[in-house]
Design a protein around this motif. Structure first.
Motif, mmCIF file in Angstrom:
data_model
loop_
_atom_site.group_PDB
_atom_site.id
_atom_site.type_symbol
_atom_site.label_atom_id
_atom_site.label_comp_id
_atom_site.label_asym_id
_atom_site.label_seq_id
_atom_site.Cartn_x
_atom_site.Cartn_y
_atom_site.Cartn_z
ATOM 1 N N ARG A 1 46.288 1.516 56.782
ATOM 2 C CA ARG A 1 47.774 1.522 56.637
ATOM 3 C C ARG A 1 47.875 2.753 54.939
ATOM 4 N N ARG A 2 49.313 3.234 54.645
ATOM 5 C CA ARG A 2 49.489 4.100 53.796
ATOM 6 C C ARG A 2 48.749 5.382 53.902
ATOM 7 N N SER A 3 47.838 5.293 55.014
ATOM 8 C CA SER A 3 46.823 7.058 54.879
ATOM 9 C C SER A 3 45.574 6.508 54.461
ATOM 10 N N GLN B 1 39.053 11.784 51.553
ATOM 11 C CA GLN B 1 38.127 11.143 50.883
ATOM 12 C C GLN B 1 36.812 10.670 51.951
ATOM 13 N N LEU B 2 37.453 9.956 53.513
ATOM 14 C CA LEU B 2 36.604 10.194 54.383
ATOM 15 C C LEU B 2 35.952 11.279 54.787
ATOM 16 N N ALA B 3 36.641 12.382 54.538
ATOM 17 C CA ALA B 3 36.275 13.492 55.498
ATOM 18 C C ALA B 3 35.533 14.249 55.037
ATOM 19 N N GLU B 4 35.744 14.269 52.999
ATOM 20 C CA GLU B 4 34.830 14.665 52.271
ATOM 21 C C GLU B 4 33.258 14.047 52.309
ATOM 22 N N GLU B 5 33.310 12.726 52.396
ATOM 23 C CA GLU B 5 32.265 12.121 52.135
ATOM 24 C C GLU B 5 31.331 11.680 54.001
#
Length: 232
Positions: free
Chosen positions: A117-119, A145-149
Motif C-alpha cells: 500500500r501507499r506506493s 526506488q525499486l525501479a532504480e535499484e
C-alpha cells in the motif's frame, strides 16, 4: 519425509504436503474469503484426500512474512496450534523466498513484489537458476526506488506477486532493463513452494518450536503507524 506447507500472507490461502521430494497434494484459493474461514477446512479436505494422519507429518512449514498482518497472524496461529498439538517442529519460511523458489530455473533476476500500500512493495531480488540465492533480502521500499535499484543491477527481471497488477504501469514507465511477468500458474504465493523449501530446511536442521515462531511483518500495522504520526 512429510512436510505440511501453510501459506496465508496475502489474499491467497494455500495448504500443501510434500512427501520425499514429491508434491502429493495442494489446495489453493485466491478468492474473497477470510483465511479464518478457509485454511482449516482446506487442510481437513487435503488430509482426507491424501488419507494422511496429521501425526505422520515430520514438520510444518509456514509462510512467515512479510504480507498481510491478519493473514500472517492466522497462518502463524494455525501452524503454532498444530505444532503444539502434534509436538512437531515448525519451519520458518520467508514469504518472498518461497515465491521466488516457485520460479526455480528462471534466468536473470526474480523479483517478487507484494502490495504494501501507499506506493510501496514488499520485495526481494533472487537468482534461482541453479539454487535459491538472495541478491537482496526481504524489505519494503517505494516503487520508484525499486525501479532504480533494478536498473542499477542491470539484469533482466522476472516479476511476480500481487503487486504486479497494482504497479505494472508505474514500472513500465520507469524501468529501463528488460523485464517480464510470471504467468498465472506461478504468479502468486503457493503452499507447495513453502512445503518444498520446508523439506530442505528440515534436512538442514533449520527448525523452530511452535513457541518460538513469530511472523516477520517488516512494517508496523497501519493503525499503529498512524497513532505514531507516520502516514507513509
Amino acid at each position: 519425509m512429510k512436510i505440511l506447507g501453510i501459506e496465508s500472507s496475502s489474499l491467497v490461502a494455500s495448504v500443501a504436503v510434500v512427501t520425499d521430494g514429491v508434491l502429493t497434494g495442494e489446495y489453493t484459493m485466491n478468492h474473497k474469503k477470510t483465511h479464518s474461514q478457509t485454511l482449516l477446512p482446506m487442510l481437513d479436505e487435503l488430509v482426507k484426500l491424501l488419507e494422511l494422519e496429521l501425526d505422520q507429518l515430520d514438520g510444518i512449514a509456514v509462510s512467515a512474512g512479510p504480507g498481510s498482518f491478519t493473514g500472517l497472524r492466522i497462518g502463524s496461529a494455525t501452524a503454532k496450534g498444530l505444532g503444539l498439538a502434534l509436538k512437531k517442529p515448525l519451519l520458518h519460511i520467508p514469504t518472498l523466498d518461497a515465491m521466488a523458489y516457485g520460479l526455480w530455473g528462471a534466468a536473470g533476476l526474480v523479483c517478487p513484489i507484494m502490495d504494501a500500500r501507499r506506493s510501496q512493495v514488499y520485495t526481494g531480488f533472487y537468482h534461482v537458476e541453479e539454487e535459491l540465492q538472495a541478491v537482496k533480502g526481504p524489505c519494503a521500499m517505494g516503487v520508484d526506488q525499486l525501479a532504480e535499484e533494478l536498473d542499477h543491477i542491470g539484469e533482466r527481471v522476472l516479476f511476480l506477486g500481487d503487486g504486479v497488477p497494482v504497479y505494472k504501469e508505474a514500472l513500465e514507465k520507469s524501468l529501463k532493463v528488460p523485464h517480464a511477468y510470471a504467468p498465472a500458474q506461478c504468479s502468486r504465493q503457493r503452499a507447495a513452494s513453502v512445503a518444498a523449501l520446508g523439506e530442505i530446511y528440515m534436512a538442514r536442521g533449520w527448525t523452530e518450536t511452535a513457541a518460538e515462531h513469530k511472523p516477520e511483518y517488516l512494517r508496523k500495522p497501519q493503525a499503529e503507524r498512524e497513532r505514531e504520526g507516520d502516514r507513509s
